[in-house]
Design an enzyme around this catalytic site. Sequence first.
Site, PDB file in Angstrom:
ATOM      1  N   LYS A   1       0.845  -1.204   0.000  1.00 16.85           N
ATOM      2  CA  LYS A   1       0.000   0.000   0.000  1.00 16.85           C
ATOM      3  C   LYS A   1       0.873   1.244   0.000  1.00 16.85           C
ATOM      4  O   LYS A   1       1.726   1.428   0.879  1.00 16.85           O
ATOM      5  CB  LYS A   1      -0.905   0.019   1.236  1.00 16.85           C
ATOM      6  CG  LYS A   1      -2.155  -0.817   1.050  1.00 16.85           C
ATOM      7  CD  LYS A   1      -2.965  -0.845   2.306  1.00 16.85           C
ATOM      8  CE  LYS A   1      -4.098   0.146   2.276  1.00 16.85           C
ATOM      9  NZ  LYS A   1      -4.933   0.014   3.502  1.00 16.85           N
TER      10      LYS A   1
HETATM   11  C1  E4P Z   1      -8.367   0.070   3.683  1.00 18.85           C
HETATM   12  O1  E4P Z   1      -7.520  -0.283   2.874  1.00 18.85           O
HETATM   13  C2  E4P Z   1      -8.441   1.421   4.220  1.00 18.85           C
HETATM   14  O2  E4P Z   1      -7.213   1.797   4.800  1.00 18.85           O
HETATM   15  C3  E4P Z   1      -9.583   1.530   5.193  1.00 18.85           C
HETATM   16  O3  E4P Z   1     -10.733   0.986   4.595  1.00 18.85           O
HETATM   17  C4  E4P Z   1      -9.827   2.945   5.670  1.00 18.85           C
HETATM   18  O4  E4P Z   1     -11.017   2.977   6.429  1.00 18.85           O
HETATM   19  P1  E4P Z   1     -11.433   4.215   7.357  1.00 18.85           P
HETATM   20  O5  E4P Z   1     -11.705   5.381   6.491  1.00 18.85           O
HETATM   21  O6  E4P Z   1     -12.659   3.725   8.070  1.00 18.85           O
HETATM   22  O7  E4P Z   1     -10.269   4.468   8.287  1.00 18.85           O
END
Ligand code: E4P
Length: 290
Positions: free
Chosen positions: A113
């Site tokens: 990521k």
């Molecule tokens: C997943 O890859 C993301 O980092 C995650 O869904 C972010 O979610 P949030 O906006 O609830 O923190």
Amino acid sequence: MRPEILNTRIFLDGADPEETRRVIKALGFLDGQTTNPSLLAKNPEAQSHKVDGNKFSAKAIYQFYEKLCQELSGLLPDGSVSIEVYADETTTVAAMLEQAREFDTWIKNAHIKLPTTTAGLEAANILTGEGRRVNMTLVFTQAQAAAVYAATKGAARGAVFLSPFVGRLDDRGENGMALIADILKLYAGGDRHVEVLTASVRSMEHFLCALAYGSDIITAPASILLEWVEAGMPIPGSTYVYEAPGLKPIPYEPLSLDAPYASYAIGHPLTDAGLAKFAADWNSLIDMAS
Ligand code: E4P
């Protein structure tokens, strides 16, 4: 069991292997998992370190993350596990590359990521050129989606995920699900080498809508996946109507997918805020004196 007509891959958004085990048991399948620094900070073992005041050293936090990802990978040998680089606004491309190459030695099924920033795009361009897999995170606009597409051209299908954050757009009064529809439309004119991973899912309505729109992948918290199981794993068709009361529409922009990736206007305040929050959550686990 996996419903036969389910074309979308289902990921768990979390960083606790016990939770992963529970979700696999309840669903009967799971296609992957996404982690991030905020989720890591909520991991029960990481929490107990914080509560004891016995924080990780800068090196030990990576060892902890490695062990966690190896456990998740063991639970999902045929799936994907997203591992997020530490990045703040000063992090260089070289620092992202170093982490990404290291993460790729941890497990066989990693998607790295990277933030959808200027440095993150450059890192993605280099990493996909090396045949590595990436998951571009903190996406809030179609321009960012077009830039990711352009930066990763030539990558194999399955090697690039794009994570638009629907819940965080909703939080500021914009219809996050409209961005998913817009990006799917934008990518329909391309070679489909980037897969849309609906992220920041906060409700069953988000989840069902992402299924109805045909998102390639959805990552959702355990609570929503278990709610879906309870409801009998419904898969709505194209007639599904998503109510977005009070949310501002996000109009479609007919962007080119062929411009040089650095030419797109990719800045967005939620990307900047998200980067800062992930960095703060990562740093909250570390004993800065170490
Ligand atoms: C997943 O890859 C993301 O980092 C995650 O869904 C972010 O979610 P949030 O906006 O609830 O923190």
